[in-house]
Scaffold this active site. Sequence first.
Site, short mmCIF file in Angstrom:
data_model
loop_
_atom_site.label_atom_id
_atom_site.label_comp_id
_atom_site.label_asym_id
_atom_site.label_seq_id
_atom_site.Cartn_x
_atom_site.Cartn_y
_atom_site.Cartn_z
N CYS A 75 11.01 -12.74 -30.83
CA CYS A 75 11.09 -13.72 -31.92
C CYS A 75 10.98 -13.06 -33.29
CB CYS A 75 10.00 -14.76 -31.80
SG CYS A 75 10.10 -15.71 -30.31
N CYS B 277 4.59 -19.73 -38.00
CA CYS B 277 3.86 -18.57 -38.53
C CYS B 277 2.39 -18.89 -38.73
CB CYS B 277 4.45 -18.12 -39.86
SG CYS B 277 6.13 -17.49 -39.73
#
Lengths: 141, 386
Positions: free
Chosen positions: A34, A103
């Site tokens: 990712c 995040c």
Amino acid sequence: MLYTDIVMDHFSNPRNVGEIKDADGVGEVGNIKCGDIMKIYIKVENDVITDCKFKTFGCGSAIASSSVTTEMVMGKTIEEALELTNQDVVQQLGGLPSVKVHCSVLAEDALKVAIYNYAKKAGKEYKGLKGFEPSQLSHEH
Amino acid sequence: MKRRYLDYAATTPVKKEVLESMMPYFSEVYGNASSLHTFGQNAKEKLTESREIVANTVGAKTNEIYFTSGGSESDNWAIKSIAKLNRDKGNHIITSKIEHHAVLHTCETLEKEGFEVTYLDVDEEGYVELDVLKDAIREDTILITIMFINNEIGTIQPIKEIGAIARENNILFHTDAVQALGNVSIDVEELNIDLMSVTAHKIYGPKGIGALYVKRGVKIIPFIDGGAQERKKRAGTENIPAIVGFAKACQLAEEDLEEHVEKLSKLRDELIEKILGSIDEVKLNGPRDNRHPGNVNVAFKYIEGEALLLMLDAVGIAASSGSACTTGALEPSHVLMSIGLGHEIAHGSLRLTIGDFTEPEDIDFIVENLVRIVKTLRAMSPLYNA
């Protein structure tokens, strides 16, 4: 610009970058596929986080999320730190674009894993860690 | 702060001469080219002249050029036309894994309608291998569509040879030449091309205008039904100012081709050499030679592209990256994955594309800043052990 001024500030001047050589707890989450890997180091004295540093491979919001998280938990007790959620991180950063919210999840999880690592080593138990299992984390987004 | 634009492969500024050529066609010569009166006929005259210029630039005849809204439309129109009109002959299309999404997604749409598509692997420099192509050809193959120059890594395909293989096998050949126009010499006859997509905004022309070349005798379906514009294949009042600008851009590109290629290649090579010479653990993506004259694509290990772009933008350098984070995609660029890059390096890719307004002194500025930024980001990276 894609990001808030606060995100850009944390990205451009990240706080607490680096490793703690004799860390009491280390947490690493994310995966290379990712494109985000976050590693958080903590130093603990009398159940208080006295130092916290990070290393992050990732985009601007991943770096900013790590940076702001280290700032937010410094000086907090372990139980207080365990209450920190990704929403607190987003809020502290003045918001993140929706595609970047993961995040902040990485930051919350990296911190939890670091505390888990510390708790295991120190033989301690914390309310906030009840049911938490690092191997169950999924960061495929 | 002085801003430096290093993203010419995304789009280019409209050149002054191009803009000036367009201006009279908004408010002075504004007639509808389909009208009989003088206003209309003046517009029509310019339309015809513009079509001639565009045709001449690629070695085509005037009636082989259809104006479109740009590269994506041309790709869609060409591929869907050939597929649908040749279904009685066959059901199979060949393309490559590194095409633009306008081609890849069009092929995927056709797959849902029952067509079979072979996506050719490319080698580590991004080349379609001719033997691999030959092996993929079947009795029922009706179309080969391979891009002329790759937009990410700059690889120039052996178009003439691919066209020859298609022709030997009675298969139509389409190429997306959006990155090629104005950067290599194009002669559709000599290169065995049956259909070709081009656009104005990559060659200092306006956005929203492009063309599809269709070799005489090759049939296409009407893209928009309505009036008789574009030989009844694409209805709608022509965008004369944009078409005039496109023609002017083609004319300038053709006149300046040699000088443009020489200047850009020199800057490109200098930039590549300086980056490879001053930063460790960096890889050039795409071939060293035989690449788009303005394309530089490198990948830095241990860092992520979006962070790199933000830091470059902070010092006024506009670039692009194939990292997943920059596009909101889950995976890094399909082109970088197809040439065999691992995730850890594909995420750290950087594309810098040079153009006519890039100045020689920009190169050192870019390299100095890159060295500093890569070092900063690596110091933050848990993957990097200095």
